[in-house]
Design a protein around this motif. Structure first.
Motif, PDB file in Angstrom:
ATOM      1  N   ILE A 141      40.178  39.429  60.748  1.00 19.25           N
ATOM      2  CA  ILE A 141      39.568  39.002  59.494  1.00 19.25           C
ATOM      3  C   ILE A 141      39.931  37.548  59.257  1.00 19.25           C
ATOM      4  O   ILE A 141      41.093  37.163  59.383  1.00 19.25           O
ATOM      5  CB  ILE A 141      40.068  39.856  58.305  1.00 19.25           C
ATOM      6  N   SER A 142      38.958  36.761  58.921  1.00 20.32           N
ATOM      7  CA  SER A 142      39.236  35.357  58.645  1.00 20.32           C
ATOM      8  C   SER A 142      40.176  35.240  57.459  1.00 20.32           C
ATOM      9  O   SER A 142      40.005  35.910  56.433  1.00 20.32           O
ATOM     10  CB  SER A 142      37.936  34.607  58.335  1.00 20.32           C
ATOM     11  N   SER A 143      41.210  34.426  57.580  1.00 18.53           N
ATOM     12  CA  SER A 143      42.159  34.243  56.476  1.00 18.53           C
ATOM     13  C   SER A 143      41.685  33.192  55.481  1.00 18.53           C
ATOM     14  O   SER A 143      42.343  32.918  54.489  1.00 18.53           O
ATOM     15  CB  SER A 143      43.535  33.844  57.030  1.00 18.53           C
ATOM     16  N   SER A 144      40.532  32.576  55.773  1.00 23.20           N
ATOM     17  CA  SER A 144      39.970  31.627  54.806  1.00 23.20           C
ATOM     18  C   SER A 144      39.463  32.400  53.596  1.00 23.20           C
ATOM     19  O   SER A 144      39.286  33.603  53.639  1.00 23.20           O
ATOM     20  CB  SER A 144      38.831  30.838  55.440  1.00 23.20           C
ATOM     21  N   ARG A 145      39.216  31.691  52.517  1.00 16.93           N
ATOM     22  CA  ARG A 145      38.828  32.365  51.282  1.00 16.93           C
ATOM     23  C   ARG A 145      37.388  31.991  50.931  1.00 16.93           C
ATOM     24  O   ARG A 145      37.135  31.004  50.241  1.00 16.93           O
ATOM     25  CB  ARG A 145      39.789  31.972  50.169  1.00 16.93           C
ATOM     26  N   PRO A 146      36.414  32.764  51.392  1.00 21.91           N
ATOM     27  CA  PRO A 146      35.004  32.477  51.108  1.00 21.91           C
ATOM     28  C   PRO A 146      34.628  32.924  49.692  1.00 21.91           C
ATOM     29  O   PRO A 146      35.497  33.264  48.888  1.00 21.91           O
ATOM     30  CB  PRO A 146      34.278  33.315  52.154  1.00 21.91           C
ATOM     31  N   ALA A 147      33.344  32.936  49.410  1.00 18.14           N
ATOM     32  CA  ALA A 147      32.881  33.380  48.090  1.00 18.14           C
ATOM     33  C   ALA A 147      32.999  34.899  48.023  1.00 18.14           C
ATOM     34  O   ALA A 147      32.036  35.632  48.192  1.00 18.14           O
ATOM     35  CB  ALA A 147      31.442  32.946  47.857  1.00 18.14           C
ATOM     36  N   ILE A 148      34.242  35.389  47.804  1.00 19.84           N
ATOM     37  CA  ILE A 148      34.492  36.821  47.919  1.00 19.84           C
ATOM     38  C   ILE A 148      33.905  37.616  46.759  1.00 19.84           C
ATOM     39  O   ILE A 148      33.659  38.798  46.879  1.00 19.84           O
ATOM     40  CB  ILE A 148      36.001  37.106  48.026  1.00 19.84           C
ATOM     41  N   THR A 157      29.924  35.388  40.930  1.00 18.37           N
ATOM     42  CA  THR A 157      30.290  34.118  40.296  1.00 18.37           C
ATOM     43  C   THR A 157      29.903  32.913  41.141  1.00 18.37           C
ATOM     44  O   THR A 157      29.983  31.788  40.676  1.00 18.37           O
ATOM     45  CB  THR A 157      31.816  34.063  40.055  1.00 18.37           C
ATOM     46  N   GLY A 158      29.548  33.180  42.393  1.00 18.55           N
ATOM     47  CA  GLY A 158      29.179  32.079  43.284  1.00 18.55           C
ATOM     48  C   GLY A 158      30.355  31.184  43.631  1.00 18.55           C
ATOM     49  O   GLY A 158      30.176  30.039  44.029  1.00 18.55           O
ATOM     50  N   THR A 159      31.570  31.695  43.468  1.00 13.77           N
ATOM     51  CA  THR A 159      32.781  30.916  43.777  1.00 13.77           C
ATOM     52  C   THR A 159      33.689  31.749  44.657  1.00 13.77           C
ATOM     53  O   THR A 159      33.374  32.882  45.033  1.00 13.77           O
ATOM     54  CB  THR A 159      33.534  30.542  42.491  1.00 13.77           C
ATOM     55  N   SER A 160      34.859  31.196  44.976  1.00 11.09           N
ATOM     56  CA  SER A 160      35.832  31.953  45.759  1.00 11.09           C
ATOM     57  C   SER A 160      36.749  32.772  44.866  1.00 11.09           C
ATOM     58  O   SER A 160      37.796  33.236  45.292  1.00 11.09           O
ATOM     59  CB  SER A 160      36.672  30.995  46.613  1.00 11.09           C
ATOM     60  N   GLN A 161      36.364  32.961  43.620  1.00  4.17           N
ATOM     61  CA  GLN A 161      37.153  33.768  42.690  1.00  4.17           C
ATOM     62  C   GLN A 161      37.119  35.234  43.112  1.00  4.17           C
ATOM     63  O   GLN A 161      36.078  35.768  43.484  1.00  4.17           O
ATOM     64  CB  GLN A 161      36.569  33.620  41.279  1.00  4.17           C
ATOM     65  N   SER A 162      38.275  35.886  43.064  1.00  4.47           N
ATOM     66  CA  SER A 162      38.296  37.319  43.379  1.00  4.47           C
ATOM     67  C   SER A 162      37.755  38.110  42.192  1.00  4.47           C
ATOM     68  O   SER A 162      37.714  37.619  41.053  1.00  4.47           O
ATOM     69  CB  SER A 162      39.719  37.772  43.691  1.00  4.47           C
ATOM     70  N   PHE A 163      37.373  39.356  42.460  1.00  5.85           N
ATOM     71  CA  PHE A 163      36.892  40.198  41.378  1.00  5.85           C
ATOM     72  C   PHE A 163      38.013  40.450  40.376  1.00  5.85           C
ATOM     73  O   PHE A 163      37.779  40.463  39.160  1.00  5.85           O
ATOM     74  CB  PHE A 163      36.363  41.531  41.915  1.00  5.85           C
ATOM     75  N   ALA A 164      39.238  40.646  40.859  1.00  7.89           N
ATOM     76  CA  ALA A 164      40.369  40.879  39.948  1.00  7.89           C
ATOM     77  C   ALA A 164      40.576  39.693  39.017  1.00  7.89           C
ATOM     78  O   ALA A 164      40.822  39.870  37.817  1.00  7.89           O
ATOM     79  CB  ALA A 164      41.640  41.158  40.749  1.00  7.89           C
ATOM     80  N   GLU A 165      40.468  38.467  39.548  1.00 10.38           N
ATOM     81  CA  GLU A 165      40.632  37.268  38.718  1.00 10.38           C
ATOM     82  C   GLU A 165      39.521  37.186  37.673  1.00 10.38           C
ATOM     83  O   GLU A 165      39.767  36.862  36.507  1.00 10.38           O
ATOM     84  CB  GLU A 165      40.636  36.026  39.604  1.00 10.38           C
ATOM     85  N   TRP A 166      38.298  37.462  38.085  1.00 12.21           N
ATOM     86  CA  TRP A 166      37.170  37.434  37.147  1.00 12.21           C
ATOM     87  C   TRP A 166      37.352  38.505  36.073  1.00 12.21           C
ATOM     88  O   TRP A 166      37.160  38.240  34.881  1.00 12.21           O
ATOM     89  CB  TRP A 166      35.870  37.672  37.910  1.00 12.21           C
ATOM     90  N   LEU A 167      37.743  39.699  36.473  1.00 14.26           N
ATOM     91  CA  LEU A 167      37.881  40.814  35.535  1.00 14.26           C
ATOM     92  C   LEU A 167      38.940  40.522  34.481  1.00 14.26           C
ATOM     93  O   LEU A 167      38.749  40.816  33.295  1.00 14.26           O
ATOM     94  CB  LEU A 167      38.263  42.081  36.306  1.00 14.26           C
ATOM     95  N   ASN A 168      40.033  39.892  34.897  1.00 15.11           N
ATOM     96  CA  ASN A 168      41.136  39.602  33.969  1.00 15.11           C
ATOM     97  C   ASN A 168      40.908  38.333  33.149  1.00 15.11           C
ATOM     98  O   ASN A 168      41.785  37.934  32.383  1.00 15.11           O
ATOM     99  CB  ASN A 168      42.447  39.494  34.745  1.00 15.11           C
ATOM    100  N   SER A 169      39.759  37.706  33.303  1.00 17.58           N
ATOM    101  CA  SER A 169      39.462  36.498  32.534  1.00 17.58           C
ATOM    102  C   SER A 169      38.671  36.806  31.263  1.00 17.58           C
ATOM    103  O   SER A 169      37.971  35.940  30.740  1.00 17.58           O
ATOM    104  CB  SER A 169      38.678  35.504  33.398  1.00 17.58           C
ATOM    105  N   GLY A 170      38.796  38.058  30.780  1.00 19.75           N
ATOM    106  CA  GLY A 170      38.148  38.408  29.518  1.00 19.75           C
ATOM    107  C   GLY A 170      37.233  39.611  29.591  1.00 19.75           C
ATOM    108  O   GLY A 170      36.580  39.959  28.608  1.00 19.75           O
TER     109      GLY A 170
END
Length: 478
Positions: A254-261, A265-278
């Motif tokens: 698995i690539s260790s780079s951080r793509p638009a996961i 959001t169209g960013t490299s933000q994880s779902f957990a980060e997005w979920l905890n942002s409100g």
């Protein structure tokens, strides 16, 4: 293939020792109650040729008979599987104390040490739930086919270090799958199914079921059936994996780079980060926007069954380290089901753990639990991961006098951790326990999840509760 040749070599040596110890004129026992060509005859001949696993029964008339239809007692089956395992790996104990309770007490002790009697390592209840206690009455009861499946599955993974198989759509291939029994945990009364053990035993080709493809788990195991499953346990080349099961990949890159996961959001933000942002409150409820993404319904807060969740889930394979019986670290993989929204970040998290110099190991190469639907919390979303439950307990202080009460697992005692508050019944520090700070072994696990916005239940949540095995998209680890 290496495993097969190694196992075959051990068996050849065992047979050689057996033959050399028997006079040249001695022959394979002939049982008058076994009809020539009986379906189990070949299995019986191979297993009864090995020392001490299963023998004939000498009647009062001094005739040795096999009694193929007789039920197998629990104590007898424990002896069979332990003796079989001893032909392949070193599985012994010096503890004979339980022999005073029952002649199979020694084998019960080994079974407990090897974690063979646990139906579901991730089941909350009152410590570790086990199939049956070591009493004369319990060990003299006939063993059910459900119990047999659990023990076989556990000995394959915990003792013989075999990887679990991927069981695809098992419910369509086992006729009575929908009737597979459940058991209740002692403390909470929550129900857990024997389905995983049955799926794995079928998927590995150790069990084949009846002609009508049913399993009939409530029925007792017969001596004829016992020699069949023990033979397939030992001679894995005789197993026939069904076409609906497949082996896990040997290697995952698995690539260790951080793509638009998190594509929403169209960013490299994880779902957990997005979920905890409100989008998630402190009680574990998501807003309508998150509910639509998670459940396809703005008014829904969890999945109540695997069938309901299936369209939203994805089976992923991740790289892990495991330990063999000599304590050597080996690369392996683990497969789990998670929500599609977190699938890529979970793979990246495990890749980070795998790449870390600690090389934190997974017990038996299987002890990772993800989506399950026995409650309404993050596991029922497919957004929580449990790791090494035996050595990273769920616990609180609601025991007598406010003492520690372990509700799942044995305890928690990371290497380098000196606070004995949570050790439970562990007798020493464990390489499988997850460290709570950078000075402790296993902290690489906490860090990897934290780097992607996931929380750890080991930090404490919900009125003093700790769940050291548990990681979730909720920042508190709940």
């Amino acid at each position: 293939m290496k495993k097969f040749f190694r196992r075959a070599l051990y068996l050849i040596l065992a047979l050689g020792l057996l033959i050399s110890a028997v006079p040249a004129y001695a022959a394979q026992p002939q049982f008058p109650d076994v009809k020539p060509g009986a379906w189990y005859e070949e299995y019986m001949n191979k297993v009864t040729a090995l020392p001490g696993i299963i023998n004939g029964i000498r009647d009062k008339d001094d005739v040795l008979r096999f009694y193929p239809d007789n039920p197998v007692k629990r104590g007898e089956f424990l002896k069979m599987v332990v003796k079989a395992a001893q032909l392949i790996v070193s599985v012994y104990t010096n503890d004979r104390t339980l022999n005073q309770i029952h002649w199979a007490g020694e084998y019960y002790t080994i079974a407990m040490d090897e974690k063979l009697l646990v139906p579901d390592a991730f089941a909350s209840g009152s410590g570790v739930q086990i199939l049956f206690e070591c009493t004369w009455a319990e060990l003299e009861k006939p063993i059910s086919r459900y119990e047999m499946a659990v023990i076989l599955n556990n000995i394959c993974t915990n003792t013989l270090m075999e990887k679990p198989v991927i069981a695809n759509d098992a419910e369509s291939h086992i006729a009575d799958y929908s009737q597979i029994s459940t058991y209740r945990t002692a403390a909470t009364g929550a129900r857990y199914s024997y389905a995983t053990a049955v799926e794995q035993a079928y998927g590995k080709g150790i069990l084949t079921g009846f002609d009508d493809t049913s399993f009939r788990g409530d029925e007792t195991l017969t001596r004829a059936q016992a020699v069949a499953v023990i033979e397939r346990l030992l001679w894995d080349g005789d197993r026939k994996m069904p076409d609906w099961a497949e082996e896990q990949p040997r290697e995952v890159v698995i690539s260790s780079s951080r793509p638009a996961i998190f594509a929403a959001t169209g960013t490299s933000q994880s779902f957990a980060e997005w979920l905890n942002s409100g989008h998630l409150n402190g009680y574990g409820r998501v807003d309508a926007e998150a509910a639509i993404l998670l459940f396809g319904n703005p008014n829904k807060q969890y999945f109540s069954s695997a069938t309901e969740a299936a369209p939203f889930m994805k089976v992923i394979t991740v790289p892990i380290w495991t330990l063999d019986k000599m304590g050597n670290k080996l690369p392996s993989t683990a497969t789990m089901s998670v929500h599609c929204l977190v699938a890529q970040e979970v793979q990246l998290i495990f890749q980070q753990i795998y790449d870390d110099p600690e090389q934190f190991p997974i017990f038996g190469g299987w002890a990772v639990g993800a989506a399950r639907f026995s409650d309404t919390m993050r596991h029922s979303w497919g957004c929580a991961i449990d790791i090494n439950p035996y050595y990273n307990c769920e616990c609180d202080f609601r025991g007598p006098g406010g003492s520690l009460r372990v509700t799942c697992g044995y305890g928690w005692w990371p290497i380098g951790h000196n606070d004995l508050t949570y050790v439970g019944s562990l007798t020493g520090q464990s390489i499988y326990s997850i460290g709570s700070n950078p000075n402790e072994y296993g902290y690489s696990v906490v860090k990897a999840f934290k780097d992607y916005g996931w929380g750890w239940g080991g930090q404490g949540y919900s009125s003093g509760k700790h769940d050291f095995m548990h990681f979730s998209v909720m920042k508190s680890g709940g």
